[in-house]
Design a protein around this motif. Structure first.
Motif, PDB file in Angstrom:
ATOM      1  N   GLN A   1       4.620 -54.764  72.256  1.00 58.32           N
ATOM      2  CA  GLN A   1       5.672 -53.802  71.949  1.00 58.32           C
ATOM      3  C   GLN A   1       6.586 -53.514  73.140  1.00 58.32           C
ATOM      4  OE1 GLN A   1       4.146 -50.261  70.042  1.00 58.32           O
ATOM      5  NE2 GLN A   1       3.112 -51.436  68.426  1.00 58.32           N
ATOM      6  N   PHE A   2       6.012 -53.323  74.315  1.00 51.91           N
ATOM      7  CA  PHE A   2       6.847 -52.986  75.474  1.00 51.91           C
ATOM      8  C   PHE A   2       7.815 -54.106  75.817  1.00 51.91           C
ATOM      9  CE2 PHE A   2       7.638 -53.204  80.069  1.00 51.91           C
ATOM     10  CZ  PHE A   2       8.366 -52.030  80.220  1.00 51.91           C
ATOM     11  N   ALA A   3       7.361 -55.348  75.760  1.00 50.12           N
ATOM     12  CA  ALA A   3       8.224 -56.477  76.109  1.00 50.12           C
ATOM     13  C   ALA A   3       9.404 -56.585  75.159  1.00 50.12           C
ATOM     14  CB  ALA A   3       7.422 -57.782  76.104  1.00 50.12           C
ATOM     15  N   VAL A   4       9.167 -56.390  73.866  1.00 49.08           N
ATOM     16  CA  VAL A   4      10.261 -56.463  72.902  1.00 49.08           C
ATOM     17  C   VAL A   4      11.218 -55.286  73.099  1.00 49.08           C
ATOM     18  CG1 VAL A   4      10.852 -56.472  70.451  1.00 49.08           C
ATOM     19  CG2 VAL A   4       8.831 -57.716  71.254  1.00 49.08           C
ATOM     20  N   LEU A   5      10.660 -54.107  73.351  1.00 53.32           N
ATOM     21  CA  LEU A   5      11.496 -52.939  73.633  1.00 53.32           C
ATOM     22  C   LEU A   5      12.354 -53.189  74.869  1.00 53.32           C
ATOM     23  CD1 LEU A   5      12.320 -49.963  73.272  1.00 53.32           C
ATOM     24  CD2 LEU A   5      10.286 -49.344  74.608  1.00 53.32           C
TER      25      LEU A   5
ATOM     26  N   VAL B   1      11.873 -44.002  73.049  1.00 50.55           N
ATOM     27  CA  VAL B   1      12.139 -44.539  74.388  1.00 50.55           C
ATOM     28  C   VAL B   1      13.471 -45.269  74.410  1.00 50.55           C
ATOM     29  CG1 VAL B   1      11.329 -46.122  76.176  1.00 50.55           C
ATOM     30  CG2 VAL B   1       9.680 -44.697  74.936  1.00 50.55           C
ATOM     31  N   PHE B   2      13.749 -46.050  73.377  1.00 52.32           N
ATOM     32  CA  PHE B   2      15.028 -46.764  73.331  1.00 52.32           C
ATOM     33  C   PHE B   2      16.197 -45.781  73.343  1.00 52.32           C
ATOM     34  CE2 PHE B   2      18.433 -49.095  71.015  1.00 52.32           C
ATOM     35  CZ  PHE B   2      18.524 -50.201  71.843  1.00 52.32           C
ATOM     36  N   ARG B   3      16.043 -44.688  72.631  1.00 53.02           N
ATOM     37  CA  ARG B   3      17.105 -43.674  72.598  1.00 53.02           C
ATOM     38  C   ARG B   3      17.329 -43.068  73.978  1.00 53.02           C
ATOM     39  NH1 ARG B   3      15.059 -40.462  68.836  1.00 53.02           N
ATOM     40  NH2 ARG B   3      15.997 -41.675  67.133  1.00 53.02           N
ATOM     41  N   ARG B   4      16.250 -42.898  74.736  1.00 54.43           N
ATOM     42  CA  ARG B   4      16.366 -42.294  76.065  1.00 54.43           C
ATOM     43  C   ARG B   4      16.930 -43.254  77.103  1.00 54.43           C
ATOM     44  NH1 ARG B   4      13.265 -37.810  77.405  1.00 54.43           N
ATOM     45  NH2 ARG B   4      14.365 -38.006  79.400  1.00 54.43           N
ATOM     46  N   VAL B   5      16.590 -44.530  76.982  1.00 53.21           N
ATOM     47  CA  VAL B   5      16.863 -45.473  78.066  1.00 53.21           C
ATOM     48  C   VAL B   5      18.072 -46.364  77.809  1.00 53.21           C
ATOM     49  CG1 VAL B   5      15.871 -47.376  79.410  1.00 53.21           C
ATOM     50  CG2 VAL B   5      14.413 -45.477  78.684  1.00 53.21           C
ATOM     51  N   SER B   6      18.338 -46.709  76.567  1.00 52.26           N
ATOM     52  CA  SER B   6      19.346 -47.733  76.281  1.00 52.26           C
ATOM     53  C   SER B   6      20.765 -47.214  76.469  1.00 52.26           C
ATOM     54  CB  SER B   6      19.191 -48.252  74.847  1.00 52.26           C
ATOM     55  OG  SER B   6      19.763 -47.346  73.919  1.00 52.26           O
TER      56      SER B   6
ATOM     57  N   LEU C   1      16.357 -50.808  85.012  1.00 52.76           N
ATOM     58  CA  LEU C   1      16.127 -50.549  83.591  1.00 52.76           C
ATOM     59  C   LEU C   1      14.674 -50.828  83.213  1.00 52.76           C
ATOM     60  CD1 LEU C   1      19.355 -52.074  81.998  1.00 52.76           C
ATOM     61  CD2 LEU C   1      18.668 -49.654  81.921  1.00 52.76           C
ATOM     62  N   ALA C   2      14.109 -51.891  83.774  1.00 58.79           N
ATOM     63  CA  ALA C   2      12.713 -52.219  83.480  1.00 58.79           C
ATOM     64  C   ALA C   2      11.792 -51.098  83.969  1.00 58.79           C
ATOM     65  CB  ALA C   2      12.333 -53.539  84.131  1.00 58.79           C
ATOM     66  N   ALA C   3      12.045 -50.603  85.177  1.00 60.37           N
ATOM     67  CA  ALA C   3      11.214 -49.533  85.726  1.00 60.37           C
ATOM     68  C   ALA C   3      11.372 -48.246  84.912  1.00 60.37           C
ATOM     69  CB  ALA C   3      11.587 -49.290  87.185  1.00 60.37           C
TER      70      ALA C   3
ATOM     71  N   ARG D   1       9.613 -48.642  81.562  1.00 59.32           N
ATOM     72  CA  ARG D   1       8.164 -48.573  81.768  1.00 59.32           C
ATOM     73  C   ARG D   1       7.710 -47.133  81.978  1.00 59.32           C
ATOM     74  NH1 ARG D   1       3.849 -51.476  80.642  1.00 59.32           N
ATOM     75  NH2 ARG D   1       4.622 -53.379  81.647  1.00 59.32           N
ATOM     76  N   TRP D   2       8.466 -46.381  82.768  1.00 61.08           N
ATOM     77  CA  TRP D   2       8.078 -44.991  83.057  1.00 61.08           C
ATOM     78  C   TRP D   2       8.037 -44.171  81.777  1.00 61.08           C
ATOM     79  CZ3 TRP D   2       9.722 -39.961  82.664  1.00 61.08           C
ATOM     80  CH2 TRP D   2       9.055 -39.027  83.488  1.00 61.08           C
ATOM     81  N   HIS D   3       9.085 -44.287  80.961  1.00 54.23           N
ATOM     82  CA  HIS D   3       9.114 -43.539  79.696  1.00 54.23           C
ATOM     83  C   HIS D   3       8.029 -44.029  78.744  1.00 54.23           C
ATOM     84  CE1 HIS D   3      12.610 -40.904  80.138  1.00 54.23           C
ATOM     85  NE2 HIS D   3      13.203 -41.885  80.801  1.00 54.23           N
ATOM     86  N   TRP D   4       7.743 -45.329  78.767  1.00 53.18           N
ATOM     87  CA  TRP D   4       6.729 -45.898  77.875  1.00 53.18           C
ATOM     88  C   TRP D   4       5.337 -45.372  78.225  1.00 53.18           C
ATOM     89  CZ3 TRP D   4       6.835 -48.001  73.336  1.00 53.18           C
ATOM     90  CH2 TRP D   4       5.770 -48.797  72.870  1.00 53.18           C
ATOM     91  N   GLN D   5       5.111 -45.075  79.483  1.00 53.39           N
ATOM     92  CA  GLN D   5       3.814 -44.532  79.887  1.00 53.39           C
ATOM     93  C   GLN D   5       3.545 -43.182  79.240  1.00 53.39           C
ATOM     94  OE1 GLN D   5       4.061 -44.480  84.163  1.00 53.39           O
ATOM     95  NE2 GLN D   5       3.052 -46.462  84.373  1.00 53.39           N
ATOM     96  N   TRP D   6       4.616 -42.411  79.005  1.00 56.86           N
ATOM     97  CA  TRP D   6       4.464 -41.060  78.500  1.00 56.86           C
ATOM     98  C   TRP D   6       4.689 -40.948  76.991  1.00 56.86           C
ATOM     99  CZ3 TRP D   6       2.207 -38.113  81.912  1.00 56.86           C
ATOM    100  CH2 TRP D   6       2.373 -38.405  83.262  1.00 56.86           C
ATOM    101  N   ASN D   7       5.357 -41.942  76.433  1.00 58.26           N
ATOM    102  CA  ASN D   7       5.673 -41.862  75.010  1.00 58.26           C
ATOM    103  C   ASN D   7       5.699 -43.276  74.441  1.00 58.26           C
ATOM    104  OD1 ASN D   7       6.637 -41.402  72.453  1.00 58.26           O
ATOM    105  ND2 ASN D   7       8.444 -40.245  73.079  1.00 58.26           N
ATOM    106  N   ARG D   8       4.726 -43.623  73.613  1.00 54.73           N
ATOM    107  CA  ARG D   8       4.633 -44.973  73.066  1.00 54.73           C
ATOM    108  C   ARG D   8       5.417 -45.111  71.751  1.00 54.73           C
ATOM    109  NH1 ARG D   8       0.972 -48.331  75.799  1.00 54.73           N
ATOM    110  NH2 ARG D   8       0.828 -47.437  77.881  1.00 54.73           N
ATOM    111  N   ASP D   9       6.425 -44.291  71.574  1.00 56.37           N
ATOM    112  CA  ASP D   9       7.305 -44.403  70.403  1.00 56.37           C
ATOM    113  C   ASP D   9       8.512 -45.252  70.799  1.00 56.37           C
ATOM    114  OD1 ASP D   9       9.159 -44.158  68.381  1.00 56.37           O
ATOM    115  OD2 ASP D   9       9.001 -41.976  68.212  1.00 56.37           O
TER     116      ASP D   9
END
Length: 317
Positions: A235-239, A291-296, A274-276, A279-287
């Protein structure tokens, strides 16, 4: 699993020709990372038959693609390390023959098709060039609920392809005399085909780009919404792939939508940042959606004024 030397050769092709996707591939689990290198290398070899033809007659390009089809399907022996590896991956992961046919057919259409009147015409092409890729990736990931995952994989594959088209308008015109922007979109904004061929930027062209970016960003949202159906270790890699590709839209907006004067590019530092951050957001929220909404780079609002209604689903073989 293919021989290590065949995987390394495939990896080298991806590292050379697909730097953005290579970064995301590196965070896949090894069980998926290695066959992904092989799939990507096959895609590039087939794509370059047409894109790097260097004066090769069309009938010879078509014949070479038919040879690649037969090799990819395991109908004949091959002396290519990449195609030998692809045969093994296809058999091991039960990659659907129909998706291989769809991909090669799309590459063949590039031989004599360099304009698309409508978005539906372009989407029919992407059924092979992008959606088939998403379907093959879903197969090698070992997705349990493929019926739920596939429509989203198709949407994300099309989003990646559209971002490439939007980013590479100048390169496609200069190097291949191709225009992937639908002519109906250009006409709607008062942009003659000749203007794009001459690389002449205008506000009308900017509006056409806004419309197609809006359409593409809806595809990203559809695609990311299905990441939850993928195996957890993928999931993380595709995200991350979605975050990186969508960031080209930020660069396009930064250039005022003028992709005719210069091609927008993501620097290595930006990709790593962007990768870092992802990853940081993914550690705290696996949705993936959150995460895409926050980072993209996609706008917070669900739809821009040029964004199209969601397209009809594409049949997946």
């Amino acid at each position: 699993m293919p021989e290590d030397s065949h995987i390394e050769k495939s990896k080298a092709i991806q590292r050379r020709t697909g730097k953005t996707f290579h970064l995301a591939t590196r965070v896949l689990p090894e069980r998926v990372r290695h066959p992904t290198y092989v799939l990507y290398a096959f895609f590039r070899i087939a794509d370059e038959v047409v894109d790097d033809a260097n004066g090769t007659p069309p009938d010879q390009q078509a014949a070479r693609l038919e040879e690649l089809r037969d090799e990819a399907l395991g109908r004949v022996e091959t002396d290519s390390d990449v195609l030998a590896a692809f045969q093994e991956v296809g058999e091991e992961y039960d990659v659907p023959d129909g998706e291989i046919h769809a991909f090669v057919d799309a590459m063949k259409s590039d031989i004599d098709t360099d304009r698309y009147e409508t978005y539906d015409d372009l989407r029919a092409y992407m059924r092979g060039s992008a959606a088939a890729v998403g379907a093959m990736m879903t197969a090698i990931m070992g997705t349990e609920d493929e019926e739920a995952a596939l429509p989203h994989a198709v949407a994300l594959g099309e989003a990646f392809q559209m971002t490439n088209f939007l980013r590479d308008v100048r390169e496609d015109v200069v190097d291949r005399d191709r225009i992937y922007l639908p002519l109906e979109t250009l006409e709607r904004h008062g942009v003659p085909e000749r203007q794009v061929e001459d690389l002449e930027f205008s506000e009308g062209f900017a509006d056409a780009m806004r419309e197609e970016i809006g359409r593409t960003e809806r595809l990203y949202r559809q695609g990311v919404a299905g990441i939850e159906y993928l195996p957890e270790d993928c999931q993380f890699a595709v995200l991350l792939s979605a975050v990186l590709y969508a960031d080209h839209h930020r660069e396009i907006r930064k250039q005022g939508y003028d992709v005719l004067s210069a091609e927008p590019e993501l620097g290595t530092a930006r990709k790593l940042w962007l990768a870092a951050r992802t990853r940081w957001h993914w550690q705290w929220n696996r949705d993936p959606v959150a995460v895409f909404r926050r980072v993209s780079a996609l706008p917070e609002s669900g739809r821009t004024r040029y964004e199209a209604e969601p397209p009809e689903p594409v049949p997946v073989r």
